[in-house]
Design an enzyme around this catalytic site. Structure first.
Site, mmCIF file in Angstrom:
data_model
loop_
_atom_site.group_PDB
_atom_site.id
_atom_site.type_symbol
_atom_site.label_atom_id
_atom_site.label_comp_id
_atom_site.label_asym_id
_atom_site.label_seq_id
_atom_site.Cartn_x
_atom_site.Cartn_y
_atom_site.Cartn_z
ATOM 1 N N ASP A 60 -58.820 10.570 -0.034
ATOM 2 C CA ASP A 60 -58.297 10.813 1.312
ATOM 3 C C ASP A 60 -59.402 11.041 2.342
ATOM 4 O OD1 ASP A 60 -55.864 10.779 0.033
ATOM 5 O OD2 ASP A 60 -55.189 12.713 0.803
ATOM 6 N N ASP A 61 -59.026 10.821 3.604
ATOM 7 C CA ASP A 61 -59.765 11.272 4.790
ATOM 8 C C ASP A 61 -60.951 10.409 5.195
ATOM 9 O OD1 ASP A 61 -57.949 13.284 4.713
ATOM 10 O OD2 ASP A 61 -59.348 14.867 4.179
ATOM 11 N N HIS A 111 -53.167 7.281 6.108
ATOM 12 C CA HIS A 111 -53.256 8.744 6.040
ATOM 13 C C HIS A 111 -53.254 9.345 7.445
ATOM 14 C CE1 HIS A 111 -53.771 12.496 4.018
ATOM 15 N NE2 HIS A 111 -55.012 12.711 4.396
ATOM 16 N N HIS A 115 -55.223 13.014 11.310
ATOM 17 C CA HIS A 115 -54.928 14.124 10.403
ATOM 18 C C HIS A 115 -54.160 15.271 11.050
ATOM 19 C CE1 HIS A 115 -55.408 16.551 6.757
ATOM 20 N NE2 HIS A 115 -55.806 15.436 6.172
ATOM 21 N N HIS A 206 -61.202 13.263 -2.492
ATOM 22 C CA HIS A 206 -61.544 12.992 -1.083
ATOM 23 C C HIS A 206 -62.897 12.295 -0.966
ATOM 24 C CE1 HIS A 206 -58.536 16.193 -0.818
ATOM 25 N NE2 HIS A 206 -58.296 15.771 0.410
#
Length: 269
Positions: A60-61, A111, A115, A206
């Site tokens: 993620d991210d 995603h 955020h 991540h």
């Protein structure tokens, strides 16, 4: 007596205000019953019910100028494909990194754009935010993702509604590596994953958090150990193609953690 009545009224007022904040102020998250219904429907997944030793690594991210290349290098060393849930804002900032992920044969997922935790926003914002990222990723790669992971795993009825309308599969995780926690070493990240792994899991990692270089360093240990145990690695879509989505219950089998919806994990912004 007067003091007791005043105190009771104060407590009642505080309770009402707290409930109002939960409903109006955005701290709305899905109940366990709602989660079970969404898992049964198949619009939300966190793994599959299988005895086969197969897992999906997810990141993620990203894309991130430090973490993403390091993670890609670790995966390439073992010839493993994974799923990257990317943020639209970072994809726009680092399009070459994004294209590098895609060119290496990894799967891309949505995603969000930057955020924002969706439990603080209404349906219109959520749908626009998801669609903005879909459009950007389609423009950059020529293909819009089929998978969506809500920031922090926070799910609401509005997130589900938007996912349905945009024909996206929502993906949670069965095992959280906890690599987003400050100060996590490569050794502790690897140990946590290996201690909680189970067949059919989707594993949360991540490539875009402050610890991402430690995450990349942990991959060699994770992949080597799991391969020795007979596991193989697939993308999320490949995993879901192996079996029907798992109807998760509160007494899930060992090795599969409860759904993470409603947990504000400290993902990197």
């Amino acid at each position: 007596m007067f003091i007791i009545i005043r105190r009771r009224r104060l407590l009642l007022f505080m309770g009402i205000m707290a409930l109002a904040l939960l409903c109006v102020g955005g701290l709305k998250v899905a109940s366990n019953a709602q989660l079970q219904a969404w898992y049964r429907e198949g619009i939300l997944v966190r793994g599959i019910d299988t005895e086969e030793k197969v897992v999906a690594l997810t990141f993620d991210d990203g894309p991130d100028p430090q973490g993403t290349p390091a993670v890609l290098s670790a995966l390439a060393k073992h010839d493993i494909k994974a799923t990257f849930f990317v943020m639209g804002k970072r994809a726009k900032e680092y399009p070459k990194l994004l294209l590098g992920v895609a060119a290496a044969g990894h799967e891309l997922g949505n995603h969000s754009y930057q955020h924002n935790y969706y439990n603080h926003y209404d349906y219109e914002f959520i749908r626009e935010d998801i669609n903005r990222t879909q459009s950007l990723l389609n423009e950059l790669t020529g293909e819009a993702p089929a998978l969506l992971r809500a920031p922090g795993g926070n799910l609401t009825n509005d997130v589900i509604k938007a996912a349905r309308e945009l024909e996206l599969m929502l993906v949670n995780w069965g095992s959280d590596s906890r690599d987003w926690e400050n100060g996590k070493s490569a050794e502790s990240i690897a140990a946590h994953v290996l201690d909680h792994v189970g067949p059919g899991q989707i594993i949360l990692l991540h490539d875009g958090c402050p610890n991402s270089l430690h995450t990349a360093a942990a991959l060699d240990t994770i992949i080597t150990a799991l391969t020795a145990q007979g596991y193989r690695f697939v993308t999320v879509s490949e995993l879901l193609a192996l079996a029907t989505p798992e109807p998760v219950s509160s007494d899930a089998r060992p090795g599969v953690a409860p759904a993470a919806a409603g947990i504000n994990k400290a993902d990197a912004e």
